[in-house]
Design an enzyme around this catalytic site. Structure first.
Site, short mmCIF file in Angstrom:
data_model
loop_
_atom_site.label_atom_id
_atom_site.label_comp_id
_atom_site.label_asym_id
_atom_site.label_seq_id
_atom_site.Cartn_x
_atom_site.Cartn_y
_atom_site.Cartn_z
N CYS A 69 -1.98 -0.59 7.26
CA CYS A 69 -1.18 0.63 7.11
C CYS A 69 -1.15 1.44 8.40
O CYS A 69 -0.12 2.04 8.74
CB CYS A 69 -1.73 1.49 5.97
SG CYS A 69 -1.50 0.76 4.34
N GLU A 86 0.80 3.97 1.80
CA GLU A 86 1.30 4.47 3.08
C GLU A 86 2.56 3.73 3.53
O GLU A 86 3.52 4.33 4.02
CB GLU A 86 0.20 4.32 4.16
CG GLU A 86 -1.06 5.12 3.89
CD GLU A 86 -2.11 4.34 3.11
OE1 GLU A 86 -3.30 4.64 3.26
OE2 GLU A 86 -1.74 3.42 2.33
N CYS A 137 -5.93 1.65 5.64
CA CYS A 137 -6.47 0.39 6.14
C CYS A 137 -5.78 0.04 7.47
O CYS A 137 -4.77 0.64 7.84
CB CYS A 137 -6.23 -0.72 5.11
SG CYS A 137 -4.50 -1.23 4.97
N HIS A 182 0.82 -1.20 0.00
CA HIS A 182 0.00 0.00 0.00
C HIS A 182 0.86 1.27 0.00
O HIS A 182 2.02 1.25 0.40
CB HIS A 182 -0.94 0.00 1.20
CG HIS A 182 -2.05 -1.01 1.08
ND1 HIS A 182 -3.13 -1.05 1.94
CD2 HIS A 182 -2.24 -2.02 0.18
CE1 HIS A 182 -3.93 -2.04 1.59
NE2 HIS A 182 -3.42 -2.64 0.54
#
Length: 207
Positions: free
Chosen positions: A135, A108, A132, A106
């Site tokens: 993250c 992040e 999420c 992801h």
């Protein structure tokens, strides 16, 4: 007709308002400056344009307390993984080997991994999408103090709730850009539209 005292008061109010508007880059269209929030979220949006995930292209930008960019990332496969391998982009969540969620890093997390300094104590992460739970764990562990996001998937109630719980328990401030600075959110919306309209065709799109 206004007397001299009234004219002076009007002139003073006008001058004060003019000076206030002069310092506001959103109101002053002739100013070359954009606010910090616009800049950092804009960088996140530009980073997202590098993503090859045709389902959702996300980006993230981490800024220090003194407004220095210390990390940028977007969602994608780990280094060395072949973007042309269809198993990486499959959507069969019942089979981890055929689920894109098993492979994609992801935005992040990539922004954190790409950071030029650690720890990130007190910094802010700007994300194109609400993070999420996975993250959020990384965000908490590196000392980030604030999360600013552009959009939030309203249908992911349970995942958002898990993220919210951890962020609240860790004392991390969470704000949508719309709530934080509406003009910046509007500016970033226009930038996002421009990127979508002018960007190249990404992996899988239109096929």
């Amino acid at each position: 007709m206004l007397d001299a005292s009234a004219r002076l008061r009007c002139r003073t109010r006008f001058t004060a308002r003019a000076m206030q508007d002069k310092d506001d880059p959103i109101k002053n269209s002739s100013s070359p400056l954009i606010p910090w929030h616009s800049m950092f979220m804009g960088v996140a949006l530009l980073a997202a344009a590098r993503s090859k995930d045709y389902r959702k292209r996300n980006g993230a930008c981490i800024a220090s307390v003194d407004n220095k960019i210390v990390g940028v990332g977007y969602n994608g496969l780990p280094r060395g993984c072949d973007d042309s391998d269809p198993s990486y982009w499959a959507d069969n969540d019942a089979d981890p080997l055929q689920s894109r969620h098993s492979y994609i890093v992801h935005a992040e997390v990539n922004a954190i991994l790409n950071c030029v300094v650690l720890p990130l104590t007190g910094s802010t992460i700007y994300t194109t999408q609400f993070p999420c739970p996975r993250c959020v764990q990384s965000i908490i562990q590196v000392g980030i103090a604030q999360v600013v996001y552009l959009e939030k998937k309203s249908h992911q109630v349970a995942l958002n709730g898990a993220s919210d719980k951890m962020l609240a328990d860790a004392g991390i401030r969470v704000l949508s850009l719309e709530d934080l600075e509406t003009p910046s959110a509007q500016w970033c919306g226009k930038l996002d539209d421009f990127i979508r309209a002018t960007g190249p065709v990404v992996h899988g799109a239109g096929s």
